[in-house]
Structures are given as C-alpha cells and as structure tokens.
Write a protein that holds these residues in place. Sequence first.
Motif, mmCIF file in Angstrom:
data_model
loop_
_atom_site.group_PDB
_atom_site.id
_atom_site.type_symbol
_atom_site.label_atom_id
_atom_site.label_comp_id
_atom_site.label_asym_id
_atom_site.label_seq_id
_atom_site.Cartn_x
_atom_site.Cartn_y
_atom_site.Cartn_z
ATOM 1 N N GLY A 403 0.874 -1.291 -0.045
ATOM 2 C CA GLY A 403 -0.016 -0.140 0.012
ATOM 3 C C GLY A 403 0.874 1.269 -0.152
ATOM 4 N N GLN A 404 1.759 1.317 0.775
ATOM 5 C CA GLN A 404 2.881 2.286 0.847
ATOM 6 C C GLN A 404 3.698 2.638 -0.640
ATOM 7 O OE1 GLN A 404 5.552 1.055 3.923
ATOM 8 N NE2 GLN A 404 3.878 1.275 5.557
ATOM 9 N N ALA A 405 3.742 1.646 -1.150
ATOM 10 C CA ALA A 405 4.619 1.715 -2.467
ATOM 11 C C ALA A 405 3.451 2.066 -3.564
ATOM 12 C CB ALA A 405 5.187 0.326 -2.837
ATOM 13 N N PHE A 406 2.320 1.730 -3.391
ATOM 14 C CA PHE A 406 1.310 1.959 -4.297
ATOM 15 C C PHE A 406 0.871 3.312 -4.561
ATOM 16 C CE2 PHE A 406 -3.139 2.919 -5.647
ATOM 17 C CZ PHE A 406 -3.001 2.336 -6.758
ATOM 18 N N GLU A 407 0.968 4.112 -3.269
ATOM 19 C CA GLU A 407 0.644 5.491 -3.128
ATOM 20 C C GLU A 407 1.588 6.314 -3.520
ATOM 21 O OE1 GLU A 407 0.403 5.787 1.320
ATOM 22 O OE2 GLU A 407 -1.749 5.051 1.501
ATOM 23 N N LEU A 408 2.820 5.881 -3.870
ATOM 24 C CA LEU A 408 3.914 6.495 -4.571
ATOM 25 C C LEU A 408 3.511 6.592 -5.929
ATOM 26 C CD1 LEU A 408 7.051 5.146 -2.693
ATOM 27 C CD2 LEU A 408 5.769 7.347 -2.133
ATOM 28 N N LEU A 409 2.935 5.674 -6.481
ATOM 29 C CA LEU A 409 2.780 5.760 -7.886
ATOM 30 C C LEU A 409 2.347 6.900 -8.956
ATOM 31 C CD1 LEU A 409 1.691 2.038 -8.966
ATOM 32 C CD2 LEU A 409 3.545 3.095 -9.233
ATOM 33 N N PRO A 410 1.257 7.752 -8.183
ATOM 34 C CA PRO A 410 0.853 8.785 -8.879
ATOM 35 C C PRO A 410 1.945 9.982 -8.959
ATOM 36 C CG PRO A 410 -1.002 8.150 -7.068
ATOM 37 C CD PRO A 410 0.509 7.411 -7.032
ATOM 38 N N TYR A 411 3.213 9.817 -8.144
ATOM 39 C CA TYR A 411 4.252 10.707 -8.388
ATOM 40 C C TYR A 411 5.221 10.454 -9.275
ATOM 41 C CZ TYR A 411 1.408 12.239 -4.153
ATOM 42 O OH TYR A 411 0.385 12.774 -3.222
ATOM 43 N N GLY A 412 5.169 9.247 -9.660
ATOM 44 C CA GLY A 412 6.202 8.207 -10.370
ATOM 45 C C GLY A 412 6.632 9.297 -11.476
ATOM 46 N N VAL A 413 7.983 8.817 -11.912
ATOM 47 C CA VAL A 413 8.553 9.390 -13.179
ATOM 48 C C VAL A 413 9.373 8.242 -13.927
ATOM 49 C CG1 VAL A 413 8.905 11.791 -12.430
ATOM 50 C CG2 VAL A 413 10.803 10.145 -11.799
ATOM 51 N N HIS A 414 9.330 8.092 -14.886
ATOM 52 C CA HIS A 414 9.771 6.730 -15.715
ATOM 53 C C HIS A 414 11.384 7.048 -15.710
ATOM 54 C CE1 HIS A 414 6.367 4.727 -17.108
ATOM 55 N NE2 HIS A 414 5.732 5.847 -17.504
ATOM 56 N N GLU A 415 12.024 5.715 -15.678
ATOM 57 C CA GLU A 415 13.395 5.789 -16.000
ATOM 58 C C GLU A 415 13.463 5.925 -17.692
ATOM 59 O OE1 GLU A 415 16.791 2.870 -14.408
ATOM 60 O OE2 GLU A 415 14.867 2.089 -14.252
ATOM 61 N N ALA A 416 14.709 5.929 -17.800
ATOM 62 C CA ALA A 416 15.053 6.154 -19.350
ATOM 63 C C ALA A 416 14.302 5.104 -20.389
ATOM 64 C CB ALA A 416 16.577 5.861 -19.620
ATOM 65 N N GLN A 417 13.705 5.877 -21.365
ATOM 66 C CA GLN A 417 13.125 5.060 -22.423
ATOM 67 C C GLN A 417 13.816 5.340 -23.774
ATOM 68 O OE1 GLN A 417 8.574 5.491 -22.085
ATOM 69 N NE2 GLN A 417 8.876 7.063 -20.351
ATOM 70 N N LEU A 418 15.056 5.043 -23.769
ATOM 71 C CA LEU A 418 15.866 5.230 -24.795
ATOM 72 C C LEU A 418 16.441 3.885 -24.980
ATOM 73 C CD1 LEU A 418 17.856 8.425 -23.848
ATOM 74 C CD2 LEU A 418 15.915 8.371 -25.087
ATOM 75 N N ALA A 419 16.589 3.738 -26.515
ATOM 76 C CA ALA A 419 17.064 2.494 -26.948
ATOM 77 C C ALA A 419 18.291 2.063 -26.283
ATOM 78 C CB ALA A 419 17.171 2.310 -28.478
ATOM 79 N N SER A 420 19.182 3.033 -26.110
ATOM 80 C CA SER A 420 20.650 2.699 -25.582
ATOM 81 C C SER A 420 20.766 2.432 -24.144
ATOM 82 C CB SER A 420 21.559 3.940 -25.973
ATOM 83 O OG SER A 420 20.649 5.099 -25.263
ATOM 84 N N TYR A 421 19.665 2.463 -23.413
ATOM 85 C CA TYR A 421 19.792 2.356 -21.743
ATOM 86 C C TYR A 421 20.392 1.219 -21.378
ATOM 87 C CZ TYR A 421 18.559 3.992 -17.147
ATOM 88 O OH TYR A 421 18.686 4.088 -15.857
ATOM 89 N N PRO A 422 20.219 0.091 -21.971
ATOM 90 C CA PRO A 422 20.646 -1.302 -21.462
ATOM 91 C C PRO A 422 22.343 -0.904 -21.472
ATOM 92 C CG PRO A 422 18.826 -1.756 -23.038
ATOM 93 C CD PRO A 422 19.062 -0.486 -22.954
ATOM 94 N N ALA A 423 22.863 -0.417 -22.320
ATOM 95 C CA ALA A 423 24.293 -0.472 -22.498
ATOM 96 C C ALA A 423 24.769 0.752 -21.429
ATOM 97 C CB ALA A 423 24.755 -0.120 -24.044
ATOM 98 N N VAL A 424 23.790 1.902 -21.490
ATOM 99 C CA VAL A 424 24.259 3.087 -20.531
ATOM 100 C C VAL A 424 24.290 2.518 -19.071
ATOM 101 C CG1 VAL A 424 23.595 5.210 -19.652
ATOM 102 C CG2 VAL A 424 23.773 4.996 -22.188
ATOM 103 N N ARG A 425 23.462 1.741 -18.771
ATOM 104 C CA ARG A 425 23.355 1.249 -17.341
ATOM 105 C C ARG A 425 24.755 0.916 -16.898
ATOM 106 N NH1 ARG A 425 17.861 -2.505 -17.553
ATOM 107 N NH2 ARG A 425 16.366 -0.829 -16.827
ATOM 108 N N GLU A 426 25.231 -0.029 -17.816
ATOM 109 C CA GLU A 426 26.747 -0.680 -17.420
ATOM 110 C C GLU A 426 27.449 0.375 -17.145
ATOM 111 O OE1 GLU A 426 29.788 -3.816 -19.198
ATOM 112 O OE2 GLU A 426 27.826 -3.924 -19.862
#
Length: 896
Positions: A403-426
């Motif tokens: 419930g505590q985690a769900f209450e955070l969802l309305p404020y959430g921001v997405h992580e990177a949605q870029l094609a390169s992000y798997p490589a950038v993570r490393e």
Amino acid sequence: MRAKKRNLVVVLALLVPVLLIVTACGGKEDVTPKATAVGTTAESAPETLPEMQREPCILASSGPLAGIDPRGQTVIWWHPYSGAREADLQAMIADFNAANACGITVVAENQGAALREKMRAALATGELPGLVVGDQYDQAAYTLANGLTDLAAYIGADTWGLSPEDREDFVGAFLAGGDEPHFGFPITRTVDVLFYNETWLEELRFTGPPTGTATFKDMACAAAKVKDAEGYIIRDAASAIAAWTDAFSGTIFNNDRTGYSYNNKAVIDAVTFLKELYDEGCASFGTQESPVAQFAARRALFVQGSSADIPVYRSALETAENTDEWAVIAIPRADAKPAPLVSGSDLMIPATNPETQLAAWAFLKWFAEPKQQAGWIRATEELPVRSGSVAALDVKALMPQWGQAFELLPYGVHEAQLASYPAVREAVANAFDKILQGDDIRGTLSRLHFDANELQKKALAEGILPPKAGLCSPATSGPLAGVDPRGQTLTWWHPYSSAREADLQAMLDAFNAANPCGITVVSESQGDALSDKMTDAITAGELPGLAVADPHEQATYALANALTDMNAYLDDTTWGLSPADRADFFPALLAQGVHPAFDGQRLGFPLTASVEVLFYNQTWLETLRSSAPPTTTAAFKTLTCAVAKARDAVETGARGYVLRDDAATLAAWAAAFGGVSPAGGAVLNADGDGYAYNTTAVITAVMYLKDLYDGGCITSTVAGTPGAHFAARRALFMFGSSADIPLYQAAMDAAENTDVWGVTTLPYSGTVPAPIVHGSDFIIPATSPETQLAAWIFLKWFTTPEQQAQWVRAHAPTSGDFPTRASVAAQIEGEQFAPQWLQALALLPYGVHEPQLISYPSTRDAVTKTFNQIMQGADPKTALDRLTREANASQKKMMK
C-alpha cells in the motif's frame, strides 16, 4: 522468477476469481474459434461459447478504425514468462478465447530471455507477432525501426477506445497525453523505494522517516555508529543514480529526453552526496552479504530497491525472526515531494495489418480491465496501474508495504526510455564505482555524459530500418502536392567548425538515422568562404540543398533567382508550421527572413540570434546612487555626464559612454526614440523596401548623441578593445552585441576587476524597448522540388524546441547564439548560464531587425561617414536627407 508467498496467493485467490465473462468487441461473424490455447489441455480449457450467446462484435463506422474487422483473427503473443506465471497467463488467455465477442484467438508463445533478439530479427524480416511485451527502452528500439503501432487512435476511438472513466482509473501519468503517441500500454508497475526500519529509527530518537537529504544523512550516520551496522547500502545501479539525482531536483536526461545529461549540477550534487556518505562511514558499498539479509539482521537501516522485492524482504525478516516494524518510502527529496522512479513491462502491438492490430487491441483492452489485472497481479506480485484493481485486491490489508509503494505511483517518473539504456546502465555503474574509489567526480561524470550520448547516437544509427511505405507520403493537395522527399540526400553548407561542427554532426546523425522520410543530410563546413562559395555555385548552377546566410546575402542570392520562397512550405497543410509553432518564434526573427523588396518572399528562416545590448557596470552605478541601469534617455544623460564630471575623470580618461559610429548604433538609437517603421525596422520606410534615415526619430536620436558628445559626457575613442576599456573602468556604458558577452567577461577576468556588471537595452522614450536583433538564417537554394522539400523537413526538425535547445545549450555561452523560439528561452532561463546572457535573452521578444536590403553593406559605410560628419558639425537634417536619397538610389540601382 521470484518465489511467491503461499498465504498471499491463497488470500488473493479468494479475493480475485478470474473473470470468465468478457466485455469486449461487439458484432457478428460466421467464424467460431476452434483452437485451444497453447498450454491448456482440452479438459481444462473453458468451453467455447456458441456465437449466438456472444455479444455482437460491432465495427466502427467512423474515425481512423472505421470498417476494420478483427473477427476471427489469430493474435500471436510473444512473452518471457515461464513456470507458474505462464500457467496463470494461459488460463486467462483461455478465458478470453472462449468468450470474446469477436471470435479472436490469442496464442501465447514463451520466448524467454531471447525475446528481444527474436523481435529484432522479426523487425528485419517483417514477420512480426501480433502482440509483444517489453520494457520502455524496448519500445524505443522497436519504434526506431518503425515496428510498433501507435495506440493513440485505439485509446481514443469511439467504438473501441477507453471511456473517460477508464482513463481516469489509471494511476498517475501512465495514460497522460491521450493525443500523443503511445507505443506501449501499462499493465503492471514497480516503483523504486527506500526500505527502512521504523523500530530502529525510534530507538535512535527519530520520530519519523527522513523528509530530505539532510535528515537522511543524519539518520544514516547515527545508525552507522552502532557496532557492525551500516546506515545505508549504496547501489551502483543506474536506477539508483537516477533516483538520487531526482532527489536533488534534477534529471539524467537532456531537456527533450532524447539523450542523457550526466554532467549537470543535480547529478554532480547527488553523486557528491553519496560519496560523502561513503567517505564519512555512514554508508557502505560492495558488501559480501546481500542487502536484504543485512536489513533483516539489523545491519542496515536503509536499503534501496524495488517494490517487487517487498515479499522477499518480509520473508527475510520472518526467517530472521525480526519483529521490527518496517516500511517503504520514496528516496527523500529536499523539497519533500516524492518523485520515485517507476518501471514495468508494457504490452506493445507490432505494426502488422489493421485487422490483427485491432484484434490485439481488443485483447489488450480486456487484459487491462481491473478484474483481469487483479488476476495478473496475483501472478506477478507487482503493483497495479489501475485504482479499480487496488479496490479488488485490498492491497493495504494484505501487505502494508504494498500500500505504501502503491501510494507513490501517482508521483512516479519513468526511467530512461531510450534504446541505448541497457548499455548506458553498465557505463553508469562503472563510472560510479570509479568515483567511490577516488576518481574525480566532475571529470568522471563528464566522460560518462559523453559516452552515454555516444551510445545513444550509435543506437539510433544502427537501429533504424528503411522507412515503411506510406510514411512520409507526398501531400495530396496544395502547391507541394505530389512532391516526394523520401530518400533524398541534401548537402548543407554552413560556417561552423571545431566543436560546433562536431556537435552539429551528432545532431545530423540522429536526424539521418530516425527521420521517417529516409532523408540524408550531408554537412560541409565552408567557414568564412561560405558567401563566396555560394556566389560561385550560383554561377555554375551547382547549388547545395541547404545553406546559411545573412539577410543582405539572401537578397543578393534572390536577385539571381537562386533561392526558394519558403512561404509555400510554411503555409502547407501537410508540411507547414502550426499556428502555435509560428507564435513560438520571436516576431522580429521570424519577420527578418521576409523581404518586402522581393514581394514578401520568405528567403530565410531563423537559425540563431543575437541582440545589441548596453553593457553597464552595476558596482559603479551604485556609487552614483543608481540602483539599476537607466531606462530613460534623460536618466542616461545624467549618469554619463556624472561620470565625465567626476574628479578623477581627466586623470583616468573615464567617460560615461563610448559612442560607436556604425549603422547598427544609429538604428538602435533611432529605435530607442520610437523610430520603428511598420515594416519592423528602425530605419526602413513604411513598405520595408527602402531606407528612411531622415525621420523625426532618427534626427532626434542623432541630436541627442551630438549633445552628449559636445558636452564631453561621451567619447568616440577607445584605447584597445571595447571589453578592455570597459574592464579598466574607463566607461560606465558600452554598446555591443550579446555575442561579445564572453569577451567582456574575459576582459574583466584579465583586469582582475570584480565589479558586478550586466547588459540591458538602450534607454528608450516609449513604453517598451526596441533592441536591434541580428541572426543567421537557413536558406533553401533553388534546386529541385524534392530536394527543396527535404531541406524544409530537416530545417523544420532542426528548429523544433527539442533540437534548438540542444544546439543552444552546447554553444550559446561561448558563441553568443540565442534561441529563436520563446519556449526554448523559457526552458533555459533557470539554467547555468552567465547572468548577462540571460539578461540579453530577456530582450528578444521586443526586438526589431536591421535592414535586409541588398544594398545594406554599402549603405553601412555611408551611414558611418554621415554620422561622423554630424558629430563634426554638419547639420543633422541636411546630412540625413542626403544619406536617405543616396541609400535609396543605391538600393534601386542594385535591384536592377
């Protein structure tokens, strides 16, 4: 796959029976599905409803989905699920197949870890499934290859779409911007959270969880003083760095989220904060024991992780017989507003055919309904994205931390949605590890910034497939009807070199890789020889597809019939600019490319801008009892004369203002005295096709300056550069271009002058200022209709707010270039630019332009000559009448 808690499954199973009756499609068809879903036995499969017992499968009669018939379609769904999760999925699919009104059959195929590679191979062959699951960066990769269907038309459709109530049921911004492209549809989500021990915090005499980074540090350091304990377990994951950057009110993205920004202030502050925690012993990194075990054993007060791990943490605490109270929150922010990272798998509909796509949407819509989603939550143990699902699950009663985690969802921001992000993570993890080991923070983050954006450029260059037929189709009406820009290669002649050219090339690479028309732009720097090269090209008839030119150069080229009138492109219903886009450009800059002398043709389109400004010494002004620069001509006279009459003025050679004798100065002072013609210039006639140097405003301005000059308040002589003269405190005011701001700063630094200084507009007699603006424009040479349209498409892309912001950020502080659009100016007003740069930027909305007539270069010389004659005693009106006659005669002669 994460282990499920037995008691949780039992309770959820009691609360959420799988929905057997389906609301979906509507309509009639003679096809009755015979297939049994993969993985479902004949004995276990629900009985298929006879057609007469189904709801009618109603087809859309209007809108973009009109007439598309999904009845009897088979949709292959590629997914990565296995084991119990796959079994639950197959049971749900069997329910849909048995009861859906349109006789659609969904066949689920588990691709496991090979799903991404299978999709990439399918994109190359065109043999795509009807439905696929993936992360946000998968969407970016598949969209780049034109492989996904935009779901916006389905979401908003009258017959097939989501009702307003359904849209509102989705939590937060998951379906925000219904008219914007949607290439993925949310099913479940997880949220990045901070696990903390409430009981331990109370023992440390804290009354609640941390509310900001400062209190977080206090708590972590207090816990670290306990024997064999850590305050916080640092993660080197890219998501952790992104979350902490957000805690410092920043982002790891560039402004338009098309690339990365790992060297901005917020990232530096976040990483510095974590490094300080580590160096001071308040946090640990790279421990042998898992963070979950350390948390359960009371050897870590804070641990960062995913909400999907909540059942794992509960299990670990139970195993350790730890009865402490614990909870989850978002990473604490300085402003106390949560903004946690959210992630999760989305359903995507590959671009196959209209019937299969609509059938896939019908299933997707059913699968996303609250009851179905609740059943899927039971299988995945993730968070729902619909409030209706939460009501069915009663998450708070089952597990408070959910419930505590769900209450955070309305404020959430997405992580990177870029094609390169798997490589950038490393790359992020490697860079952060080096910083914890002692590498310089700024230098390491600058390298990471460069490397990450290079990976994105590579992903764009390698990921694109040839444009699909139908994309970028020619206009069917208007002056551009039938002109096909697809596959065109155009050469762009420009003056940029060195770092500017490198950044330009990177932007071109992105355009070449991703534009749907398959246009290729080839960059060729001509440096200072650009104008001469254009003249030679006009003579030889070998013109480039795109170039850069000043307004009077535009007039020269147009006289040789070598330029394209861009009005047709600007106004075109298919390719043109919207009213909102037009309004976004600063009026003077958008008007500058329109030439009244050529019947109002638009020969230039604004690329960059600069503005004439008054440099002033604020510290010196305050000694003269003035808290701000003057805004009226009377106040300006008082201050300049006060400087000249000071006791040390003779000894230091100080004057209030250094008078330039050039044409821009005369135009600027004429504008200050209200001399702006209906054509938009300060020394133009009413039609804009000739000069008006003998108006009342010009005469008044010249006489005003002559009075100051004769009174010894201003001077026209400068020892050394203007910047050096200003820095040596020999002039309170200087007039120059905003492009000179870096030069003035360098001069102040060289003179070790710590005075506060700024830039403003000239004082003015009217209600608003009217500073002179300059700018280089795009021009489209007259080549072929196809190349010209391709050039316009690129030009339009390059001047979008996203691309313009990138171009300005890269070089504005050193080049003096300003954005030409108000939205870009608004974006960067609060960023780390020199205050003088931002002061000049604020003047652009009020700008007026200099003459853009073919004769202006020679007229400039005549203006200087006349101006000097007046300062030496010639009658202003007589001299300005003569200047006006000669300038207009020169214009008429050159136009012939």
